[in-house]
Scaffold this motif. Structure first.
Motif, PDB file in Angstrom:
ATOM      1  N   THR A  42       0.833  -1.199   0.000  1.00 35.15           N
ATOM      2  CA  THR A  42       0.000   0.000   0.000  1.00 35.15           C
ATOM      3  C   THR A  42       0.868   1.249   0.000  1.00 35.15           C
ATOM      4  O   THR A  42       0.596   2.215  -0.722  1.00 35.15           O
ATOM      5  CB  THR A  42      -0.945  -0.012   1.223  1.00 35.15           C
ATOM      6  N   ASP A 160      -5.749  -1.138  -5.001  1.00 33.41           N
ATOM      7  CA  ASP A 160      -5.256  -1.716  -3.757  1.00 33.41           C
ATOM      8  C   ASP A 160      -6.243  -2.752  -3.219  1.00 33.41           C
ATOM      9  O   ASP A 160      -7.249  -2.400  -2.620  1.00 33.41           O
ATOM     10  CB  ASP A 160      -5.035  -0.595  -2.719  1.00 33.41           C
ATOM     11  N   GLU A 161      -5.942  -4.010  -3.455  1.00 30.88           N
ATOM     12  CA  GLU A 161      -6.795  -5.121  -3.039  1.00 30.88           C
ATOM     13  C   GLU A 161      -8.271  -4.864  -3.356  1.00 30.88           C
ATOM     14  O   GLU A 161      -9.135  -4.997  -2.490  1.00 30.88           O
ATOM     15  CB  GLU A 161      -6.643  -5.381  -1.532  1.00 30.88           C
TER      16      GLU A 161
END
Ligand SMILES: Nc1ncnc2c1ncn2[C@@H]1O[C@H](COP(=O)(O)OP(=O)(O)OP(=O)(O)O)[C@@H](O)[C@H]1O
Ligand SMILES: [Mg+2]
Lengths: 377, 215
Positions: A42, A160-161
């Protein structure tokens, strides 16, 4: 192109989240950052749009030093998608998607129209336009998140995910649609996940990061599975990596033709068509329906849905060897069903036949390797 | 109670409307002042404890005392309603600062990150993202501030500012409980009406909240 040049991030409390990252994410490709929790995925991602400032090093966006562009200019050219979507709860879906176009000063009508077009693109029912985010399921919200990031057509997308908070079935669907979308749009994408299967499925290249914020390996998914650089990467990509690498091997298989039966056929027909006690039932378009045990059709009775064994998976004749092997292993008859792009039956293969094909691939690869080693040495 | 209303309709309605604006104006002013202070408390995290503690302290100053010392601070006449407006504004600010800060803090971290990533900054971000999402929390705070103001205003009768509290002093000095009762009923009605208006306003500003509730 996004280029990390000796990028370091040390947080004020002394945590080194990213330690000397050097990496290029090529234009129009998906680069996946994968690694265990806390390895700095991240942090690396957020340094690209400067939500986090690097302690040292440079991140280039094409030939532009991101540290020298104003934050808002930079961010409006970069789409960003996160876990749980982060939609604005107080705005309707159509307004959520139109956010960046409106910030860029588009007129309302044009922004709305764009919004509706994107809803269709990401597979959202246009009736959702006037709803609020809380009225959508997690998977639907995630699609809105993707649409919102795409709204102003940014060349770069950071994700991000994005699919990790939905159930496995929906995740699979979202991944497939994401790949389809990317094949149309050709964005430069950095995609963060901690799921190696997702990384391998989506990435054109995969960067495996280690805790401490260093790059362990940057490679294509196939290379990562067949040739991990060290124990950490080998452990991370998993024990069944050999099997999973087959997902990247495709080869023409000689499909054996299969006598088929259809609903309404009587027991005598089934007995005649069946091989090793099993017959394959298909519909009018020759799409496989399931296997019928020849002996299970009582004489005088006809083939119907209640007699079908649906256990076997289907493999595309032009697909991976992994899928073909899976089809053979999962089939009640031991014969894997191969279909064409329309879903119609092509023929069947046995596990032994697929394995033989796999082995011949491996031999070919080893020979290549040896030749390479000889000429290299 | 009814008799008094029949005989003094002008007095009572004049007191009622004085009570209305003495209750409402301080809350409006209080909100206007609390918004920037609350924003500071939520934006710069370290300022949250001192600001909210100070606000809590202000709120504990007895209202009668505040009404009495106001003229010496402001240089106004002792009977001026301005004293009360300022004093009640101080209370409203004290109450609303924490409410505004908490409301702004109620924006989910994901939403915050998304807003930042899309390039929202400064005032635009405050007006378009943070404030609208804080509306439900702020509305709840406004209801408390307004209702408590309605009751605080009546204390002003003790320092001679005419409003519904004057019914209490009148009833008390003449030993007529009915007049006191009339005051209580009117205060209650006023509090309920103002509360209802705030709820209504809050609803109009947050259609998204009802959408969630209906699900
Ligand atoms: N604001 C911060 N201050 C201090 N340390 C931080 C901060 N943000 C992250 N870290 C630390 O930096 C490291 C990397 O964090 P990061 O969020 O980038 O990890 P990640 O790879 O995204 O993990 P996950 O898979 O759990 O999301 C972690 O050790 C984390 O605790
Ligand atoms: Mg993370």
């Amino acid at each position: 192109m996004i280029k990390f040049e000796s990028v370091v991030k040390k947080y004020p409390d002394g945590t080194v989240a990213v330690n000397g990252l050097d990496l290029v994410a090529p234009s129009g490709k998906i680069t996946v950052f994968v690694g265990p929790s806390g390895c700095g995925k991240t942090t690396s991602l957020r340094m690209i749009n400067r939500m986090i400032e690097p302690t040292s090093g440079t991140i280039w966006l094409d030939d532009q030093d991101t540290g020298k562009v104003s934050e808002s200019t930079l961010r409006r050219g970069i789409g960003y998608v996160i876990q749980h979507a982060g939609l604005f709860p107080h705005r309707t879906i159509v307004d959520n998607i139109a956010t960046v176009p409106l910030l860029l000063g588009w007129d309302k009508k044009k922004a709305r129209a764009r919004s509706l077009e994107l809803m269709e693109r990401v597979g959202l029912d246009p009736n959702f336009a006037r709803r609020y985010p809380a009225q959508l399921s997690g998977g639907q919200q995630q699609r809105v998140g993707v649409a919102r990031a795409l709204a102003a057509d940014p060349p770069v997308m950071l994700m991000d995910e994005p699919f990790s908070a939905v159930d496995p079935v929906v995740r699979g669907e979202l991944q497939d649609e994401f790949l389809r979308l990317q094949s149309e749009l050709g964005k430069t994408i950095i995609f963060v996940t901690h799921d190696i299967d997702e990384a391998v499925k989506l990435g054109d290249q995969v960067a495996v990061l280690k805790v401490g914020g260093t790059l362990a390996q940057l490679a294509s998914p196939a290379e990562l599975l067949t040739d991990p650089v060290d124990d950490f990467v080998a452990g991370f990509v998993g024990r069944d990596r050999g099997y999973r690498a087959l997902g990247f091997e495709s080869g023409t298989l000689d499909a054996a033709s299969e006598q088929t039966v259809k609903f309404g056929d009587d027991s005598a027909t089934v007995l005649r068509a069946g091989r090793d006690g099993w017959a394959l039932a298909v519909d009018e378009a020759r799409r496989p329906l399931g296997w019928v045990r020849s002996a299970a059709v009582p004489s005088g009775k006809q083939v119907g849905p209640e007699l079908l064994h649906r256990g076997g998976t289907l493999a595309s004749v032009s697909g991976s060897l992994r899928a073909a092997l899976d089809a053979a292993l999962s089939s009640p008859s031991g014969r894997g069903v191969l279909i064409d792009e329309n879903g119609a039956l092509v023929g069947t293969v046995t596990a032994a036949e697929v394995v033989q094909r796999i082995e011949s691939h491996l031999h070919a690869r080893r020979d290549q390797h040896d030749e390479g080693a000889v000429s290299g040495g | 109670m009814i008799n008094y209303l029949k005989n003094n309709p002008d007095n009572v309605s004049e007191w009622f409307f004085a009570h209305v604006w003495l209750s409402v104006v301080p809350v409006v002013l209080g909100l206007i002042i609390a918004l920037p202070i609350g924003w500071v408390a939520s934006h710069y995290r370290w300022t949250y404890p001192p600001i909210t503690n100070l606000a809590g302290l202000l709120y504990t100053v007895p209202s009668l005392a505040l009404f009495i010392i106001m003229p010496s601070i402001l240089g106004t006449k002792i009977l001026s309603p301005i004293n009360m407006v300022v004093a009640l504004t101080v209370y409203s600010v004290a109450l609303l600062v924490r409410v505004v800060a908490d409301g702004l803090n109620s924006v989910a971290p994901d939403v915050r990150a998304a807003a930042t990533a899309m390039g929202f900054t400064g005032l635009g971000r405050f007006l378009k993202v943070d404030l609208p999402i804080a509306v439900p929390v702020i509305t709840a705070g406004l209801r408390v501030a307004t209702v408590s103001n309605v009751s605080l205003v009546s204390i002003g009768a003790l320092i001679g500012v005419p409003q519904l509290g004057s019914l209490f002093t009148t009833g008390f000095s003449r030993y007529i409980p009915g007049i006191v009762l009339l005051g209580i009923v009117l205060c209650l009605v006023l509090a309920l009406v103002l509360d209802g208006l705030i709820i209504l306003g809050g609803r109009l500003l947050t259609p998204w909240q009802r959408a969630v509730a209906k699900r």
